[in-house]
Design a protein around this motif. Structure first.
Motif, short mmCIF file in Angstrom:
data_model
loop_
_atom_site.label_atom_id
_atom_site.label_comp_id
_atom_site.label_asym_id
_atom_site.label_seq_id
_atom_site.Cartn_x
_atom_site.Cartn_y
_atom_site.Cartn_z
N ILE A 57 0.82 -1.22 0.00
CA ILE A 57 0.00 0.00 0.00
C ILE A 57 0.85 1.27 0.00
N PRO A 58 1.88 1.41 0.86
CA PRO A 58 2.69 2.64 0.81
C PRO A 58 3.40 2.83 -0.53
N GLN A 59 3.85 1.75 -1.16
CA GLN A 59 4.52 1.87 -2.45
C GLN A 59 3.55 2.32 -3.53
N ILE A 60 2.34 1.79 -3.51
CA ILE A 60 1.32 2.20 -4.48
C ILE A 60 0.96 3.67 -4.28
N PHE A 64 1.77 6.25 -7.51
CA PHE A 64 0.67 6.87 -8.23
C PHE A 64 0.30 8.24 -7.68
N GLY A 65 1.04 8.69 -6.66
CA GLY A 65 0.81 10.04 -6.13
C GLY A 65 -0.57 10.22 -5.55
N THR A 66 -1.06 9.25 -4.81
CA THR A 66 -2.40 9.33 -4.23
C THR A 66 -2.32 9.75 -2.76
N PRO A 119 -0.18 -1.43 -14.72
CA PRO A 119 0.13 -0.01 -14.96
C PRO A 119 1.63 0.29 -14.99
N HIS A 120 2.40 -0.51 -14.29
CA HIS A 120 3.85 -0.28 -14.29
C HIS A 120 4.43 -0.34 -15.70
N PHE A 121 3.89 -1.18 -16.54
CA PHE A 121 4.43 -1.38 -17.88
C PHE A 121 3.91 -0.36 -18.89
N PHE A 122 2.97 0.47 -18.49
CA PHE A 122 2.40 1.46 -19.40
C PHE A 122 2.68 2.90 -18.96
N MET A 123 3.29 3.05 -17.80
CA MET A 123 3.58 4.39 -17.29
C MET A 123 5.01 4.77 -17.62
N ASN A 169 -0.19 14.54 -22.27
CA ASN A 169 -0.60 13.37 -23.04
C ASN A 169 -1.20 12.27 -22.17
N GLU A 170 -1.24 12.50 -20.85
CA GLU A 170 -1.76 11.48 -19.97
C GLU A 170 -3.28 11.38 -20.09
N SER A 171 -3.80 10.18 -19.86
CA SER A 171 -5.23 9.97 -19.94
C SER A 171 -5.92 10.68 -18.78
N GLY A 172 -7.19 11.03 -19.00
CA GLY A 172 -7.95 11.67 -17.94
C GLY A 172 -8.26 10.72 -16.80
N LEU A 173 -8.16 9.43 -17.02
CA LEU A 173 -8.41 8.44 -15.98
C LEU A 173 -7.12 8.14 -15.24
N PRO A 174 -7.06 8.39 -13.93
CA PRO A 174 -5.82 8.11 -13.19
C PRO A 174 -5.45 6.65 -13.25
N MET A 175 -4.15 6.38 -13.30
CA MET A 175 -3.68 5.01 -13.46
C MET A 175 -3.98 4.12 -12.26
N TRP A 176 -4.15 4.73 -11.07
CA TRP A 176 -4.42 3.89 -9.92
C TRP A 176 -5.80 3.25 -9.98
N ILE A 177 -6.65 3.73 -10.88
CA ILE A 177 -7.95 3.10 -11.06
C ILE A 177 -7.79 1.64 -11.52
N TYR A 178 -6.76 1.39 -12.33
CA TYR A 178 -6.51 0.02 -12.80
C TYR A 178 -6.04 -0.87 -11.66
#
Length: 698
Positions: A57-60, A64-66, A119-123, A169-178
């Protein structure tokens, strides 16, 4: 002679018949053992996945800056997915191909873990706050000037860096949603493993063996948490983008609040293992003939046929009653009976308070220890894996052994639970006393001359010593000065030059350090926050010792606590009582507790990080005193009403079972061990379900 021949032929026919009977029995017993082995492996995988999520959890949060409340929602998404399908699986699954459904569940669970890691492989590569802006020095002889009067210097022109990072260029959907969706999918896939697995064993194992098999499952499931903590400890030691970046250019260490380990590697490993665990279930048949003792076949057939004829009317009557109880009216009537049972209702509410505090504490414990004692996440997970989890496993076994050895009845079980629970609370109350002094951070927790901060921290990032440096006050790139103060960045420390590369980078000629340390004329600063005092490490050892002892008492009361779920209800309502108990705990405690714990912890943040778009990211440093007070106030605030309710419950139980001496009164069912023996055998699925909540009892 003819008589001997007839006798010999009859013996051959008898041996042939015995061989024909034993052969399918051996085959089906072998298939059952294969099923149990496969189910044990799936149990290990699901408990392993649960620990990997909790420990990561702390790493995530950092990657993802949450905020802590957002990462609490990610953690609770498992319960959301689990509750979405648990009713359907429990109702329809038992009538379907159970091994195949469990195999599909393991497959979905594995895909959920892989989706969490995807998400790691697409960020883009991980970028942490740094005055170097991710552009390391070309060689060790180059000179970098953090404090520059040039308004166009790269350390002050952060907007250009944001554009270069591809923020637009980032998507409007935050990556942590995945990550949230993957965790939810894992909850969906895990749903059939426990209820349907126990059902299959109960259906086709010998009655005297099924309890033993279930005990094996629970014992082996404890291997998962141990391996999980050790796996996460290893992964966190590795940098998140290992294999893609030059590690010699990384300027942060594992104890830094910006450090992100290879969190994705743990989920990838768990996903592959979960998918592998699904394979055997697709080769196990839907039904197995339940083994029975084959003694004197001809005589047993006569006896069994007589017994069947004699009990046929009783079976028909029971079938009619079962059908009536399964309709909607019967369900609401049973639910009303349970909710009107004051002992069960008090226990349910008190358990909810206890469980909510436990989940919130477990979710954010590692962050508290890191912030307060300055320990690395890798070390913390290693200690939990080799000390805490084995201790809990031993204490759970010891609690069950004590209950069996002393032959405790209902009131004795309640006493054992209450005593162990009170001992645990008494130890937990002492934990806030093991505290360390806050690290002085110039311009944040203290002023640049060392005085306490009385105004809002963000109002004093600058001082006369760095007013000409054109620093970015939002950058968190802490350095430890020779004066013993931590500065938010080498620029804010007024450093004019640097030597070295990567983690060995040293800054010199720092004007703010010189102002505080002019007598010794030491004006250098080193990467990272200043270390805690030596007594802080000693207090951390004391904290872990007390925490481990507290967990030991929690484990002793674990088995008796589960027994109280159904001890105070009628035997025919035990299944519904256990199901309602788990539903309330997971829906309210498992989902909501991490969210409001995280929101409360966020209020103690002193310095927020920034993501690639310049928005608020993960918290970099907390007010350790405020964090401690909020953290333990929430835990104790949930514990106090739980203790009060437990005392009330014990008084009611003592009055009922003490006065009646275990006999029934006013239509109530006596629920001592002897009367519950037969109902317990018919409700192994519910009891095992209560014990097997690996996501929430780690």
């Amino acid at each position: 002679m003819a008589a001997k021949t007839d006798l010999s032929d009859s013996r051959k026919d008898s041996d042939q018949c015995s061989t024909d009977v034993q052969s399918p029995v051996k085959k089906k017993t072998k298939l059952l053992k294969i099923f149990i082995i496969a189910l044990s492996f799936s149990y290990i995988c699901k408990s392993l996945a649960a620990v990997v999520m909790k420990a990561s959890i702390p790493q995530i949060e950092r990657r993802f800056g949450t905020t802590s409340s957002e990462v609490g929602l990610i953690d609770g998404s498992f319960e959301i997915g689990n509750l979405m399908v648990i009713t359907l699986v429990s109702h329809f699954g038992a009538r379907s191909h159970i091994p195949r459904i469990i195999g599909i569940g393991c497959l979905v669970m594995g895909l959920g873990s892989i989706l969490t890691a995807s998400p790691h492989f697409f960020m883009d590569y991980y970028r942490y706050d740094s005055t170097l802006n991710g552009k390391p020095l070309e060689n060790s002889t180059a000179i970098y000037t953090p404090c520059s009067v040039d308004i166009n210097s790269t350390s002050n022109n952060k907007s250009s860096v944001l554009l270069e990072s591809g923020c637009k260029n980032e998507s409007g959907l935050p990556m942590w949603i995945y990550v949230l969706m993957g965790n939810m999918l894992r909850g969906i896939g895990e749903t059939p493993i426990t209820p349907l697995g126990i059902t299959y064993i109960d259906n086709f194992a010998k009655e005297e063996h099924s309890t033993f098999y279930i005990g094996i499952l629970h014992s082996l499931a404890m291997i998962g948490p141990v391996i999980g903590f050790l796996l996460v400890s290893l992964c966190i030691k590795l940098y998140v983008d290992i294999g893609y970046v030059d590690l010699s250019t990384i300027t942060i260490r594992q104890t830094d609040s910006r450090w992100v380990g290879a969190w994705w590697l743990g989920f990838l490993t768990v996903g592959i293992l979960s998918i592998a665990s699904a394979i055997p279930f697709f080769f196990i048949p839907k039904s197995l003939e339940k083994p029975t003792n084959k003694r004197k076949i001809s005589a047993s057939l006569i006896i069994s046929s007589t017994n069947e004829n004699g009990s046929q009317k009783t079976n028909i009557k029971n079938l009619v009653q079962t059908k009536e109880s399964q309709n909607l009216t019967g369900f609401f009537h049973s639910l009303k009976r349970i909710l009107s049972n004051w002992m069960y209702l008090i226990y349910l509410i008190s358990s909810l308070f206890t469980f909510s505090g436990f989940i919130g504490y477990l979710t954010f414990l590692s962050k508290y220890l890191e912030q307060h004692f300055g320990q690395s996440m890798s070390k913390l997970n290693l200690l939990l894996g080799i000390i805490a989890m084995p201790t809990i496993s031993i204490s759970v076994f010891l609690g069950g052994f004590i209950s069996r050895k002393l032959k405790l009845k209902t009131l004795g079980i309640a006493k054992l639970f209450f005593i162990s629970h009170l001992c645990s609370i008494a130890l937990q109350v002492t934990l806030p006393s093991f505290n360390c002094e806050s690290t002085p951070v110039a311009g944040l927790t203290v002023t640049y001359d060392g005085s306490d901060v009385e105004t809002h921290p963000q109002n004093i990032p600058f001082s006369f010593c760095n007013s000409d440096c054109n620093c970015d006050p939002n950058v968190w790139d802490p350095v430890c000065g020779d004066d013993g103060f931590t500065y938010m960045s080498p620029c804010l420390a007024g450093c004019k030059s640097s030597v070295g590369r990567g983690k060995d980078l040293v800054f010199h000629n720092c004007s703010c350090i010189e102002a505080n340390n002019f007598q010794s004329r030491k004006t250098s600063a080193y990467l990272g926050q200043c270390s805690k005092k030596d007594d802080c490490s000693r207090k951390f050892i004391y904290y872990m010792a007390v925490q481990t002892l507290s967990s030991f008492f929690v484990g002793i009361g674990g088995s008796p606590k589960m027994m109280l779920v159904f001890k105070n209800v009628e035997p025919e309502l035990k299944s519904l009582a256990v199901g309602l108990h788990l539903l309330v705990l997971r829906a309210i405690g498992g989902i909501l507790a991490p969210i409001y714990f995280g929101a409360a912890i966020d209020s103690s943040c002193l310095k927020w990080g920034t993501n690639n778009c310049g928005d608020k990211g993960a918290c970099r440093i907390y007010d350790s005193i405020s964090y401690r007070n909020i953290f333990f106030a929430l835990c104790l605030g949930l514990t106090v009403p739980a203790v009060i309710l437990y005392v009330i419950l014990y008084m009611i139980m003592k009055k009922k079972y003490g006065e009646n001496n275990g006999s029934s009164n006013s239509g109530e069912i006596d629920v001592d061990e002897s009367n519950l023996k037969e109902p317990l055998n018919n409700n192994k699925q519910s009891v095992a379900s209560a014990h097997e909540n690996s996501e929430t009892h780690i």
